[in-house]
Scaffold this active site. Structure first.
Site, PDB file in Angstrom:
ATOM      1  N   HIS A  63     -30.968  18.996  14.314  1.00 25.39           N
ATOM      2  CA  HIS A  63     -30.274  18.778  13.126  1.00 25.39           C
ATOM      3  C   HIS A  63     -31.371  18.940  12.112  1.00 25.39           C
ATOM      4  O   HIS A  63     -32.380  18.587  12.139  1.00 25.39           O
ATOM      5  CB  HIS A  63     -29.473  17.432  12.924  1.00 25.39           C
ATOM      6  CG  HIS A  63     -28.221  17.594  11.901  1.00 25.39           C
ATOM      7  ND1 HIS A  63     -28.884  17.290  10.624  1.00 25.39           N
ATOM      8  CD2 HIS A  63     -27.144  17.769  11.875  1.00 25.39           C
ATOM      9  CE1 HIS A  63     -27.812  17.454   9.868  1.00 25.39           C
ATOM     10  NE2 HIS A  63     -26.664  17.899  10.626  1.00 25.39           N
TER      11      HIS A  63
ATOM     12  N   ASP B 217     -21.590  18.294  17.084  1.00 22.71           N
ATOM     13  CA  ASP B 217     -20.882  19.268  17.827  1.00 22.71           C
ATOM     14  C   ASP B 217     -21.041  18.986  19.231  1.00 22.71           C
ATOM     15  O   ASP B 217     -20.337  19.754  20.041  1.00 22.71           O
ATOM     16  CB  ASP B 217     -21.525  20.832  17.657  1.00 22.71           C
ATOM     17  CG  ASP B 217     -21.165  21.174  15.990  1.00 22.71           C
ATOM     18  OD1 ASP B 217     -20.160  21.164  15.874  1.00 22.71           O
ATOM     19  OD2 ASP B 217     -22.011  21.732  15.401  1.00 22.71           O
TER      20      ASP B 217
HETATM   21  C1  LIG Z   1     -29.319  22.626  13.627  1.00 28.01           C
HETATM   22  C2  LIG Z   1     -30.319  23.851  13.514  1.00 28.01           C
HETATM   23  C3  LIG Z   1     -29.811  24.930  13.109  1.00 28.01           C
HETATM   24  C4  LIG Z   1     -31.390  23.032  12.627  1.00 28.01           C
HETATM   25  O1  LIG Z   1     -32.568  23.877  12.343  1.00 28.01           O
HETATM   26  P1  LIG Z   1     -33.709  23.799  11.550  1.00 28.01           P
HETATM   27  O2  LIG Z   1     -33.503  22.689  10.623  1.00 28.01           O
HETATM   28  O3  LIG Z   1     -33.931  25.197  10.900  1.00 28.01           O
HETATM   29  O4  LIG Z   1     -34.830  23.627  12.760  1.00 28.01           O
HETATM   30  P2  LIG Z   1     -35.694  24.537  13.480  1.00 28.01           P
HETATM   31  O5  LIG Z   1     -34.632  25.827  14.079  1.00 28.01           O
HETATM   32  O6  LIG Z   1     -36.756  25.219  12.595  1.00 28.01           O
HETATM   33  O7  LIG Z   1     -36.410  23.586  14.532  1.00 28.01           O
HETATM   34  C5  LIG Z   1     -37.477  22.971  14.864  1.00 28.01           C
HETATM   35  C6  LIG Z   1     -37.954  22.857  15.851  1.00 28.01           C
HETATM   36  O8  LIG Z   1     -37.234  22.346  16.853  1.00 28.01           O
HETATM   37  C7  LIG Z   1     -36.530  22.967  17.827  1.00 28.01           C
HETATM   38  N1  LIG Z   1     -35.248  22.973  17.919  1.00 28.01           N
HETATM   39  C8  LIG Z   1     -34.276  22.654  17.211  1.00 28.01           C
HETATM   40  N2  LIG Z   1     -32.981  22.780  17.432  1.00 28.01           N
HETATM   41  C9  LIG Z   1     -33.314  23.143  18.760  1.00 28.01           C
HETATM   42  C10 LIG Z   1     -32.410  23.180  19.979  1.00 28.01           C
HETATM   43  N3  LIG Z   1     -30.957  23.078  19.781  1.00 28.01           N
HETATM   44  N4  LIG Z   1     -32.779  23.762  21.067  1.00 28.01           N
HETATM   45  C11 LIG Z   1     -33.905  24.051  21.125  1.00 28.01           C
HETATM   46  N5  LIG Z   1     -35.155  23.792  20.427  1.00 28.01           N
HETATM   47  C12 LIG Z   1     -34.719  23.175  19.136  1.00 28.01           C
HETATM   48  C13 LIG Z   1     -37.055  24.529  17.448  1.00 28.01           C
HETATM   49  O9  LIG Z   1     -37.127  25.361  18.426  1.00 28.01           O
HETATM   50  C14 LIG Z   1     -38.313  24.264  16.468  1.00 28.01           C
HETATM   51  O10 LIG Z   1     -39.386  24.182  17.643  1.00 28.01           O
HETATM   52  P3  LIG Z   1     -40.627  24.572  17.141  1.00 28.01           P
HETATM   53  O11 LIG Z   1     -41.334  23.900  15.774  1.00 28.01           O
HETATM   54  O12 LIG Z   1     -41.704  24.270  18.493  1.00 28.01           O
HETATM   55  O13 LIG Z   1     -40.680  25.985  16.935  1.00 28.01           O
HETATM   56  C15 LIG Z   1     -31.262  23.659  14.878  1.00 28.01           C
HETATM   57  O14 LIG Z   1     -31.540  22.627  15.418  1.00 28.01           O
HETATM   58  C16 LIG Z   1     -30.400  24.419  15.929  1.00 28.01           C
HETATM   59  O15 LIG Z   1     -30.388  25.717  15.923  1.00 28.01           O
HETATM   60  N6  LIG Z   1     -29.400  23.674  16.704  1.00 28.01           N
HETATM   61  C17 LIG Z   1     -28.648  24.216  17.500  1.00 28.01           C
HETATM   62  C18 LIG Z   1     -27.288  24.901  17.084  1.00 28.01           C
HETATM   63  C19 LIG Z   1     -26.390  23.595  16.417  1.00 28.01           C
HETATM   64  O16 LIG Z   1     -26.200  22.462  17.446  1.00 28.01           O
HETATM   65  N7  LIG Z   1     -25.937  23.444  15.303  1.00 28.01           N
HETATM   66  C20 LIG Z   1     -25.069  22.611  14.655  1.00 28.01           C
HETATM   67  C21 LIG Z   1     -25.794  21.614  13.680  1.00 28.01           C
HETATM   68  S1  LIG Z   1     -24.689  20.200  13.425  1.00 28.01           S
END
Ligand SMILES: CC(C)(COP(=O)(O)OP(=O)(O)OC[C@H]1O[C@@H](n2cnc3c(N)ncnc32)[C@H](O)[C@@H]1OP(=O)(O)O)[C@@H](O)C(=O)NCCC(=O)NCCS
Length: 378
Positions: free
Chosen positions: A264, A315
């Site tokens: 998140h 989710d």
């Molecule tokens: C929610 C979300 C979009 C937040 O994104 P964000 O704040 O931009 O975070 P980032 O995508 O930059 O992730 C930060 C780090 O955690 C990792 N990470 C975050 N969510 C992850 C996941 N669901 N699975 C694997 N790795 C994940 C990223 O790869 C990144 O790692 P790194 O620093 O080694 O590259 C992201 O966690 C995600 O894509 N989750 C899955 C989709 C989801 O469940 N969305 C609903 C949110 S309520």
């Protein structure tokens, strides 16, 4: 020459504060979610979704009279124009439901003669109409694509029960209704999330309520936002068994894949909505005699916490809850939209009460000073 002197943008607007709000607060460091002063743990299971609608729209929980009036109003507002029903029924049956709902909400605006009336009374009325009608258009689209007769809304039922009735054509049990109602309560609002922000950007131009909610639906659809719940069930099916979880997660992480329902932007500890959903998913799975999905989910969550220090989000377990209730996977995100319409419309009203155009800037990273070369010389 590029503009190297400008400050770097906050990628994804992380850490940027876009507005003051009295509606909800996401305390990511301690895993707390507050709606208008109430901790979500205080509300979930104690109040109905309609109480939360009133809370978000009026900043206080309703008394008995206010609650009864709201229920009557929402029941009356479930009738939608025949023209919108015709549009829904003419959409290709393969249309993803979120696209259908986005189109239907836009159409509802076209059929509402008050859509451009910006008086406060009219805006509030439109907000309640949308809260009542988004579930109706969802159910109509779903029934029609299956070739089933449309079920007329039942004004005597609450929001959660009416939706289940209109989708399934049978009255839900008290347990089903209560489960769905808690899901609605948990999804109603969530600070400056992406879809809420887009609704506020749209209304800040003094566009209209229907346009703002249409924008928000388009934003919620994506798998990084509301679309993740559908992704969770797809993932569980792809993995197939509890024994396959460890290997699948290791492979996915090695390939730098995102695991749906995990992580998140704001919560750095457990999403406070997740335990409520997890508990409901556990109960429903054991009632169904099909514990596999919840067992797989728990193992994925455990692995992601140990390996990446990432927690399950809203989710992750809501997917198993809806799945166990027999709801088709591609209606999971629409259910999120149905509930979040209360939050979106409350934010729209709040934005209008103290509006200023939302217009950030960008850092230009392209070249300057280019000269036009005649087309035959390019
Ligand atoms: C929610 C979300 C979009 C937040 O994104 P964000 O704040 O931009 O975070 P980032 O995508 O930059 O992730 C930060 C780090 O955690 C990792 N990470 C975050 N969510 C992850 C996941 N669901 N699975 C694997 N790795 C994940 C990223 O790869 C990144 O790692 P790194 O620093 O080694 O590259 C992201 O966690 C995600 O894509 N989750 C899955 C989709 C989801 O469940 N969305 C609903 C949110 S309520």
């Amino acid at each position: 020459m590029t503009n190297t002197a400008a400050p770097a943008p906050a990628k994804g607007l992380e850490g940027v504060i876009a507005a003051n709000t009295r509606l909800s607060d996401v305390r990511g460091d301690i895993g707390q979610l507050i709606y208008c002063g109430y901790d979500i743990n205080e509300l979930a299971g104690k109040v109905a979704y309609e109480d939360v609608v009133h809370l978000l729209h009026h900043n206080h929980l309703p008394n008995a009279k206010e609650l009864a009036e709201l229920k009557v109003t929402l029941g009356q507002f479930r009738e939608i124009p025949q023209g919108v029903i015709d549009i829904i029924c003419k959409l290709p049956k393969e249309t993803p439901p979120m696209n259908a709902i986005r189109t239907a909400v836009s159409a509802l605006g076209c059929f509402d003669t008050t859509s451009e009336d910006d008086s406060q009374h009219s805006q509030r009325r439109k907000a309640l109409r949308l809260i009542a009608q988004v579930p109706v258009v969802t159910a109509y689209f779903h029934r029609n694509r299956q070739g089933l007769p449309l079920i007329h809304p039942d004004a005597k039922l609450g929001e959660a029960a009416n939706f289940l009735w209109m989708v399934n054509g049978t009255k839900p049990t008290k347990d089903m209704e209560a489960t769905m109602d808690v899901c609605y309560v948990l999804h109603a609002d969530h600070g400056m999330n992406a879809s809420t922000f887009s609704a506020r950007v749209t209304i800040a131009t003094l566009s209209d309520m229907y346009s703002a909610v249409t924008t928000a639906i388009g934003t919620l659809k994506g798998p990084l936002h509301g679309g993740a719940n559908e992704g969770v069930i797809k993932m569980l099916h792809e993995i197939g068994s509890l024994e396959a979880v460890d290997g699948w997660v290791a492979d996915a992480l090695a390939q730098k894949k995102k695991i749906m329902g995990i992580g998140h932007r704001v919560y750095k500890v457990l999403d406070p909505r997740a335990p409520h959903l997890k508990k409901m998913a556990q109960i429903l799975s054991s009632q169904l005699g099909e514990p596999k999905w919840i067992q797989m989910s728990e193992r994925i969550a455990e692995l992601m916490l140990t390996k990446k220090n990432l927690h399950a989000n809203v989710d992750f377990y809501s997917a198993t809850v809806y799945y166990s209730l027999g709801i088709p996977t591609d209606l999971f995100t629409p259910i999120f939209a149905i509930s979040r319409t209360s939050g979106w419309t409350a934010h729209v009203l709040e934005q209008l009460a103290d509006n200023r155009l939302i217009r950030p800037q960008s850092v230009y990273t392209g070249p300057v000073g280019l000269k036009v070369v005649p087309v035959e010389q390019r």
